[in-house]
Write an enzyme that holds these catalytic residues in place. Structure first.
Site, PDB file in Angstrom:
ATOM      1  N   TYR A  29      26.878  34.040  39.718  1.00  0.00           N
ATOM      2  CA  TYR A  29      27.968  34.417  40.627  1.00  0.00           C
ATOM      3  C   TYR A  29      29.130  35.033  39.844  1.00  0.00           C
ATOM      4  O   TYR A  29      29.631  36.112  40.185  1.00  0.00           O
ATOM      5  CB  TYR A  29      28.446  33.189  41.399  1.00  0.00           C
ATOM      6  CG  TYR A  29      29.601  33.489  42.327  1.00  0.00           C
ATOM      7  CD1 TYR A  29      29.392  34.161  43.530  1.00  0.00           C
ATOM      8  CD2 TYR A  29      30.910  33.141  41.992  1.00  0.00           C
ATOM      9  CE1 TYR A  29      30.454  34.459  44.376  1.00  0.00           C
ATOM     10  CE2 TYR A  29      31.971  33.438  42.838  1.00  0.00           C
ATOM     11  CZ  TYR A  29      31.744  34.100  44.020  1.00  0.00           C
ATOM     12  OH  TYR A  29      32.795  34.390  44.857  1.00  0.00           O
ATOM     13  N   SER A  74      36.565  37.939  42.733  1.00  0.00           N
ATOM     14  CA  SER A  74      36.845  36.496  42.671  1.00  0.00           C
ATOM     15  C   SER A  74      37.572  36.233  41.357  1.00  0.00           C
ATOM     16  O   SER A  74      37.460  37.021  40.408  1.00  0.00           O
ATOM     17  CB  SER A  74      35.518  35.730  42.683  1.00  0.00           C
ATOM     18  OG  SER A  74      35.711  34.395  42.253  1.00  0.00           O
TER      19      SER A  74
HETATM   20  N1  LIG Z   1      35.510  30.998  49.324  1.00  0.00           N
HETATM   21  C1  LIG Z   1      35.806  31.138  48.053  1.00  0.00           C
HETATM   22  O1  LIG Z   1      36.150  30.159  47.359  1.00  0.00           O
HETATM   23  C2  LIG Z   1      35.795  32.490  47.410  1.00  0.00           C
HETATM   24  C3  LIG Z   1      36.554  32.680  46.251  1.00  0.00           C
HETATM   25  C4  LIG Z   1      36.574  33.922  45.641  1.00  0.00           C
HETATM   26  C5  LIG Z   1      35.864  34.960  46.187  1.00  0.00           C
HETATM   27  N2  LIG Z   1      35.109  34.766  47.322  1.00  0.00           N
HETATM   28  C6  LIG Z   1      34.373  35.918  47.839  1.00  0.00           C
HETATM   29  O2  LIG Z   1      34.944  36.300  49.068  1.00  0.00           O
HETATM   30  C7  LIG Z   1      33.961  36.917  49.894  1.00  0.00           C
HETATM   31  C8  LIG Z   1      33.989  36.253  51.266  1.00  0.00           C
HETATM   32  O3  LIG Z   1      33.543  34.923  51.127  1.00  0.00           O
HETATM   33  P1  LIG Z   1      34.042  33.740  52.074  1.00  0.00           P
HETATM   34  O4  LIG Z   1      34.735  32.768  51.209  1.00  0.00           O
HETATM   35  O5  LIG Z   1      34.722  34.292  53.248  1.00  0.00           O
HETATM   36  O6  LIG Z   1      32.631  33.087  52.434  1.00  0.00           O
HETATM   37  P2  LIG Z   1      31.814  32.985  53.799  1.00  0.00           P
HETATM   38  O7  LIG Z   1      32.665  32.384  54.871  1.00  0.00           O
HETATM   39  O8  LIG Z   1      30.544  32.293  53.435  1.00  0.00           O
HETATM   40  O9  LIG Z   1      31.532  34.501  54.200  1.00  0.00           O
HETATM   41  C9  LIG Z   1      30.539  35.261  53.569  1.00  0.00           C
HETATM   42  C10 LIG Z   1      30.211  36.441  54.455  1.00  0.00           C
HETATM   43  O10 LIG Z   1      29.207  37.231  53.802  1.00  0.00           O
HETATM   44  C11 LIG Z   1      28.203  37.554  54.745  1.00  0.00           C
HETATM   45  N3  LIG Z   1      26.907  37.745  54.104  1.00  0.00           N
HETATM   46  C12 LIG Z   1      26.290  36.923  53.229  1.00  0.00           C
HETATM   47  N4  LIG Z   1      25.048  37.385  52.940  1.00  0.00           N
HETATM   48  C13 LIG Z   1      24.887  38.530  53.671  1.00  0.00           C
HETATM   49  C14 LIG Z   1      23.837  39.451  53.827  1.00  0.00           C
HETATM   50  N5  LIG Z   1      22.657  39.303  53.197  1.00  0.00           N
HETATM   51  N6  LIG Z   1      24.013  40.515  54.663  1.00  0.00           N
HETATM   52  C15 LIG Z   1      25.189  40.670  55.330  1.00  0.00           C
HETATM   53  N7  LIG Z   1      26.233  39.826  55.218  1.00  0.00           N
HETATM   54  C16 LIG Z   1      26.084  38.759  54.406  1.00  0.00           C
HETATM   55  C17 LIG Z   1      28.180  36.341  55.685  1.00  0.00           C
HETATM   56  O11 LIG Z   1      27.655  36.715  56.957  1.00  0.00           O
HETATM   57  P3  LIG Z   1      26.219  36.278  57.542  1.00  0.00           P
HETATM   58  O12 LIG Z   1      25.881  34.939  57.006  1.00  0.00           O
HETATM   59  O13 LIG Z   1      26.428  36.314  59.022  1.00  0.00           O
HETATM   60  O14 LIG Z   1      25.296  37.359  57.084  1.00  0.00           O
HETATM   61  C18 LIG Z   1      29.659  36.023  55.810  1.00  0.00           C
HETATM   62  O15 LIG Z   1      30.240  36.793  56.823  1.00  0.00           O
HETATM   63  C19 LIG Z   1      32.639  36.776  49.160  1.00  0.00           C
HETATM   64  O16 LIG Z   1      32.376  37.981  48.484  1.00  0.00           O
HETATM   65  C20 LIG Z   1      32.907  35.670  48.157  1.00  0.00           C
HETATM   66  O17 LIG Z   1      32.102  35.797  47.014  1.00  0.00           O
HETATM   67  C21 LIG Z   1      35.082  33.563  47.939  1.00  0.00           C
END
Ligand SMILES: NC(=O)c1ccc[n+]([C@@H]2O[C@H](COP(=O)([O-])OP(=O)(O)OC[C@H]3O[C@@H](n4cnc5c(N)ncnc54)[C@H](OP(=O)(O)O)[C@@H]3O)[C@@H](O)[C@H]2O)c1
Length: 257
Positions: A154, A141
């Protein structure tokens, strides 16, 4: 790497957001893959993705990556199937905002367990099945570039991902396996809702679309880049983090976000 197994991609966090986008784009761009293994807790969301992509063979693995037993399950499956992993995307992650003193122990443990421990463990378990030309994409991130008061756990977990990815990249250089850490700013996904996080007006200004971030990440990984940063604002944050004193950065990010 075993040479006889089927060629696969493995994507964690595939049930929503950027992980799901990665699966769609990989299915489109890598039609030679025999399977895409998709990991997340919500099996129904993974099944929905399976229905959406009838031409692509998905292996649905409903694992909770905060639970150590998921590592044994994945390890056993890898041993049994002995695949050639062409692409590994560690997308699973979560975050909670608020002061550290207001964070629950479970919230802190889950964040570190999924964002750091699971990412390292899944990577470690997959390593014997990756070979020359394989790519690892780690979802870090933009928070990895600077300490974030109010989002400290985080941001620290993502700094861990960035550091791990950079070191691993050097370890794997001679094997011609690339490692790319993806460092976006705020992206329009379920991330904020899932973590009960209110998006600050500043972050709202810079919300990126997940498809664009993922497209760039795949391009950067194909070019063998160490870090993939989408958008001018995050590029500036990265630049500033390399120049400004850490104390000033922490103070400024606390004020800004
Ligand atoms: N959105 C942002 O602003 C942003 C910015 C920078 C980086 N990121 C990073 O990008 C990545 C993807 O995030 P996103 O934005 O796509 O968010 P998201 O839509 O909330 O997706 C998060 C994913 O992680 C999975 N997950 C969470 N806890 C888990 C667990 N205990 N076991 C297995 N799977 C788990 C969730 O699946 P289930 O709930 O089905 O388990 C979901 O598929 C993350 O690492 C996040 O930190 C996000």
């Amino acid at each position: 790497m075993k040479q006889d197994g089927k060629q696969i991609a493995l994507v964690t966090g595939a049930s929503s957001g950027m992980g799901r986008c990665f699966v769609r784009k990989i299915a489109e761009k890598y039609p030679f893959l025999h399977e895409i293994w998709v990991i997340a807790r919500r099996e129904e969301a993974l099944r929905e993705l399976e229905r959406e992509l009838p031409e692509t063979e998905l292996k649905v693995l409903a694992y909770d990556l905060a639970d150590r037993r998921s590592f044994s399950a994945l390890s056993a499956l890898l041993k049994q199937e002995s695949p050639r992993i062409r692409l590994l995307v560690n997308g699973a992650g979560l975050g909670n905002n608020g002061l550290v003193e207001n964070q629950t122990p479970d919230g802190i443990c889950d964040t570190v367990d999924v964002n750091c421990r699971a990412l390292m463990m899944v990577t470690r378990l997959c390593l014997p099945y990756l070979g020359r030309g394989s790519r690892i994409i780690q979802l870090a991130s933009g928070s990895a570039f600077l300490p974030q008061p109010g989002f400290a756990v985080y941001a620290a977990s993502k700094a861990c991902v960035l550091s791990f990815s950079r070191a691993l990249r050097e370890e794997l250089r001679h094997k011609k396996i690339s490692v790319t850490a993806v460092c976006p700013g705020p992206v329009r996904t379920d991330f904020f809702r899932a973590g009960g996080i209110s998006i600050s007006p500043v972050k709202k200004l810079f919300l990126a679309e997940p498809e664009r971030v993922v497209e760039k990440a795949l391009e950067d990984a194909a070019r063998g880049k160490a870090v993939s940063v989408y958008g001018i604002s995050m590029k500036l944050v990265r630049l500033a983090s390399g120049i400004l004193p850490e104390g000033l950065l922490a103070w400024f990010s606390g004020k800004l976000f």
